[in-house]
Design a protein around this motif. Structure first.
Motif, PDB file in Angstrom:
ATOM      1  N   ASP A  10      -4.915   5.984  -4.268  1.00 22.13           N
ATOM      2  CA  ASP A  10      -3.868   5.323  -5.052  1.00 22.13           C
ATOM      3  C   ASP A  10      -4.271   5.118  -6.508  1.00 22.13           C
ATOM      4  O   ASP A  10      -3.830   4.175  -7.152  1.00 22.13           O
ATOM      5  N   LEU A  11      -5.098   5.991  -7.038  1.00 20.21           N
ATOM      6  CA  LEU A  11      -5.560   5.897  -8.424  1.00 20.21           C
ATOM      7  C   LEU A  11      -5.008   7.056  -9.232  1.00 20.21           C
ATOM      8  O   LEU A  11      -5.192   8.214  -8.875  1.00 20.21           O
ATOM      9  N   ASP A  12      -4.317   6.737 -10.296  1.00 22.52           N
ATOM     10  CA  ASP A  12      -3.925   7.735 -11.287  1.00 22.52           C
ATOM     11  C   ASP A  12      -4.721   7.438 -12.539  1.00 22.52           C
ATOM     12  O   ASP A  12      -5.061   6.281 -12.812  1.00 22.52           O
ATOM     13  N   GLY A  42      -9.832  -4.529 -10.894  1.00 24.97           N
ATOM     14  CA  GLY A  42      -8.442  -4.531 -11.341  1.00 24.97           C
ATOM     15  C   GLY A  42      -7.502  -3.774 -10.439  1.00 24.97           C
ATOM     16  O   GLY A  42      -6.447  -4.284 -10.044  1.00 24.97           O
ATOM     17  N   LEU A  43      -7.874  -2.534 -10.078  1.00 23.37           N
ATOM     18  CA  LEU A  43      -6.951  -1.672  -9.349  1.00 23.37           C
ATOM     19  C   LEU A  43      -7.077  -1.761  -7.834  1.00 23.37           C
ATOM     20  O   LEU A  43      -6.071  -1.689  -7.124  1.00 23.37           O
ATOM     21  N   GLY A  48      -0.432  -0.731  -3.926  1.00 26.32           N
ATOM     22  CA  GLY A  48       0.207   0.463  -4.464  1.00 26.32           C
ATOM     23  C   GLY A  48      -0.673   1.189  -5.462  1.00 26.32           C
ATOM     24  O   GLY A  48      -1.847   0.885  -5.640  1.00 26.32           O
ATOM     25  N   THR A  49      -0.080   2.173  -6.102  1.00 28.76           N
ATOM     26  CA  THR A  49      -0.808   3.026  -7.036  1.00 28.76           C
ATOM     27  C   THR A  49      -1.104   2.286  -8.330  1.00 28.76           C
ATOM     28  O   THR A  49      -0.247   1.595  -8.873  1.00 28.76           O
ATOM     29  N   GLY A  50      -2.333   2.444  -8.809  1.00 25.39           N
ATOM     30  CA  GLY A  50      -2.733   1.869 -10.081  1.00 25.39           C
ATOM     31  C   GLY A  50      -3.104   2.965 -11.055  1.00 25.39           C
ATOM     32  O   GLY A  50      -3.490   4.067 -10.654  1.00 25.39           O
ATOM     33  N   THR A  51      -2.997   2.666 -12.334  1.00 22.71           N
ATOM     34  CA  THR A  51      -3.286   3.646 -13.370  1.00 22.71           C
ATOM     35  C   THR A  51      -4.403   3.146 -14.265  1.00 22.71           C
ATOM     36  O   THR A  51      -4.386   2.003 -14.717  1.00 22.71           O
ATOM     37  N   THR A  68      -8.156   0.846 -19.970  1.00 25.14           N
ATOM     38  CA  THR A  68      -7.024  -0.003 -19.599  1.00 25.14           C
ATOM     39  C   THR A  68      -6.629   0.260 -18.160  1.00 25.14           C
ATOM     40  O   THR A  68      -6.535   1.411 -17.739  1.00 25.14           O
ATOM     41  N   ASP A  69      -6.409  -0.834 -17.410  1.00 22.05           N
ATOM     42  CA  ASP A  69      -5.868  -0.686 -16.062  1.00 22.05           C
ATOM     43  C   ASP A  69      -4.607  -1.531 -15.948  1.00 22.05           C
ATOM     44  O   ASP A  69      -4.428  -2.488 -16.690  1.00 22.05           O
ATOM     45  N   ASP A  70      -3.738  -1.145 -15.038  1.00 20.22           N
ATOM     46  CA  ASP A  70      -2.530  -1.936 -14.787  1.00 20.22           C
ATOM     47  C   ASP A  70      -2.683  -2.699 -13.480  1.00 20.22           C
ATOM     48  O   ASP A  70      -1.738  -2.885 -12.732  1.00 20.22           O
ATOM     49  N   GLY A  71      -3.893  -3.162 -13.250  1.00 22.23           N
ATOM     50  CA  GLY A  71      -4.219  -3.878 -12.021  1.00 22.23           C
ATOM     51  C   GLY A  71      -3.821  -5.338 -12.051  1.00 22.23           C
ATOM     52  O   GLY A  71      -2.896  -5.736 -12.751  1.00 22.23           O
TER      53      GLY A  71
END
Length: 176
Positions: A10-12, A42-43, A48-51, A68-71
């Motif tokens: 689930d990592l982009d 963070g992720l 779900g998928t994190g970037t 940067t992560d969106d975690g």
């Protein structure tokens, strides 16, 4: 990142490095602990998928690299805790950030180091590139803003002098 992508399905990730800094050098093991922290703290806890995004850009005679992560983000207390801890006083859970910061300042002086912005459950945190203010000596700060938006995450910005490969090699020879 390719190996981490295999481990965490689930990592982009996205790499956005400006061509002007591709021939600049950074100390070994500067980004690796920051990327690992972004994934693990963070992720991984995020559903779900994190970037994960790594951006690099010039800023006058410096280069800035943002991880940067969106975690899940960090609250202001956690960011303050990181700000006031030295590598010698760290547990293994936060050794990477403070160690990298201390090494950069030891090697390059006070203009180098790490800056953290994190938002937990509110705010916006995207790779900002040239929109960052140049010349701040702030090491770590929180950008938590209640009620701003639904995005969460953390950005760790590394700031170091822009040293080209041939200059880096000359400096190493002088140290020998």
């Amino acid at each position: 990142l390719t190996i981490q992508k295999l481990r965490y399905v689930d990592l982009d990730y996205r790499l956005d490095i400006r061509p002007e800094i591709l021939d600049c050098q950074i100390p070994k093991l500067t980004l690796q602990p920051l990327v690992e922290n972004a994934i693990y703290h963070g992720l991984k806890p995020k559903r779900g998928t994190g970037t994960l995004t790594v951006c690099g850009y010039p800023d006058a005679d410096l280069i800035r690299i943002e991880v940067t992560d969106d975690g899940v983000g960090m609250d202001a207390h956690t960011v303050r805790h990181l700000r006031h801890r030295s590598p010698a006083r760290q547990g293994m859970d936060s050794f990477g950030i403070s160690s990298v910061h201390a090494r950069l300042q030891l090697h390059f002086g006070e203009t180098a180091g790490i800056h953290i912005e994190s938002v937990k459950q509110a705010g916006e945190n995207l790779c900002s590139g040239a929109s960052k203010q140049a010349g701040t000596n702030e090491q770590i700060s929180s950008a938590e803003q209640a009620g701003a938006s639904e995005l969460t995450g953390t950005t760790v910005t590394v700031t170091i002098p822009a040293i080209k490969a041939h200059e880096w090699d000359q400096g190493k020879e002088a140290d020998a």
